[in-house]
Design a protein around this motif. Structure first.
Motif, PDB file in Angstrom:
ATOM      1  N   PRO A 173       1.874   3.027  -6.352  1.00 36.83           N
ATOM      2  CA  PRO A 173       1.154   2.405  -7.473  1.00 36.83           C
ATOM      3  C   PRO A 173       1.659   0.994  -7.734  1.00 36.83           C
ATOM      4  N   SER A 181       0.846  -1.194   0.000  1.00 35.26           N
ATOM      5  CA  SER A 181       0.000   0.000   0.000  1.00 35.26           C
ATOM      6  C   SER A 181       0.881   1.244   0.000  1.00 35.26           C
ATOM      7  N   ASN A 238      -3.432  -5.658  -4.875  1.00 36.85           N
ATOM      8  CA  ASN A 238      -2.157  -5.053  -4.466  1.00 36.85           C
ATOM      9  C   ASN A 238      -1.288  -6.050  -3.694  1.00 36.85           C
ATOM     10  N   ASN A 251       1.001  -1.465  -9.755  1.00 33.15           N
ATOM     11  CA  ASN A 251       1.272  -1.940 -11.102  1.00 33.15           C
ATOM     12  C   ASN A 251       2.416  -1.193 -11.787  1.00 33.15           C
ATOM     13  N   ARG A 252       2.959  -0.192 -11.137  1.00 33.49           N
ATOM     14  CA  ARG A 252       4.055   0.560 -11.723  1.00 33.49           C
ATOM     15  C   ARG A 252       5.396   0.316 -11.032  1.00 33.49           C
ATOM     16  N   CYS A 253       5.412  -0.572 -10.054  1.00 37.38           N
ATOM     17  CA  CYS A 253       6.663  -0.880  -9.385  1.00 37.38           C
ATOM     18  C   CYS A 253       6.979  -2.366  -9.535  1.00 37.38           C
ATOM     19  N   TRP A 268       7.482  -4.628 -13.177  1.00 38.90           N
ATOM     20  CA  TRP A 268       6.323  -3.816 -12.845  1.00 38.90           C
ATOM     21  C   TRP A 268       5.089  -4.207 -13.622  1.00 38.90           C
TER      22      TRP A 268
END
Length: 123
Positions: free
Chosen positions: A28, A25, A77, A30-32, A53
């Motif tokens: 982002p 949490s 997540n 989906n971007r890491c 990612w």
């Protein structure tokens, strides 16, 4: 604020399976990129697995290749580590971590870490 919370560790007999999870949490998902590392008492932290990612690329340490599988669920997540054919030498504290770039096999690449979950394998 970034939080990574691992769960699912436990005691398992050699040859068994276990799945550990890490809820991410504060960033982002989906971007890491995400990685799993482990550390046994008296040993250095060891790379276990990583997922890029977008989820298209996965990487594994030589000692777990073919036995462990990393995956991610963007809707939850959560990043998972499925561990099969466990061995006593897999006993360690398992940590998940996140990064936005760099060599995913290196612990120094990662900026945020969870507290870990203990996995113990007995023969």
């Amino acid at each position: 604020q970034v939080h990574l919370v691992e769960s699912g560790g436990g005691l398992v007999q050699a040859g068994g399976s276990l799945r550990v999870s890490c809820v991410v949490s504060g960033l982002p998902f989906n971007r890491c990129s995400k990685g799993w590392f482990r550390q046994a008492p008296g040993k250095e932290r060891e790379f276990v697995a990583a997922i890029s990612w977008g989820g298209a690329l996965t990487y594994y340490g030589d000692s777990v290749k073919g036995r462990f599988t990393i995956s991610g669920d963007g809707a939850k997540n959560t990043v998972y580590l499925q561990m099969n054919s466990l061995k006593p030498e897999d006993t360690a504290r398992y940590y998940c971590a996140t990064t936005f770039g760099g060599d995913l096999r290196r612990a120094t690449t990662y900026t945020d870490w969870g507290q870990g979950t203990q996995v113990s394998v007995f023969s």
